[in-house]
Design a protein around this motif. Structure first.
Motif: not given
Length: 95
Positions: A83-92
């Motif tokens: 379970l890596p501590s990453t953040n999803q990068v979403s394009s809005f």
């Protein structure tokens, strides 16, 4: 292009043997002139060192990917889940 992960790039630039640069050079040479202009100059300079590689050196560099795979498999052999501590990068949309 290439500026998205500067800390990772610094690591690669400082630690990757010249044999690994052949792949980067091949990717850069396949780009259109317009797209190549978007590549950061230090990345182009770093990859340019591969221009003097022999075919054997380039293959030896590529074969290191298999060694990386082997070592990663060894490290995670007994691990069922990561379970890596990453953040999803979403394009809005900009609206």
């Amino acid at each position: 292009m290439g500026g998205e992960v500067p800390s990772a790039w610094v690591f690669v630039a400082e630690h990757a043997p010249v044999g690994h640069r052949g792949y980067a050079l091949g990717v850069l040479q396949a780009l259109s002139p317009e797209r190549l202009d978007q590549a950061l100059p230090y990345i182009r300079d770093w990859a340019a060192a591969a221009e003097s590689l022999t075919a054997v050196q380039a293959v030896e560099g590529f074969n290191q990917t298999f060694e990386i795979r082997r070592r990663a498999a060894e490290i995670f052999h007994d691990v069922d889940l990561v379970l890596p501590s990453t953040n999803q990068v979403s394009s809005f949309s900009a609206e």
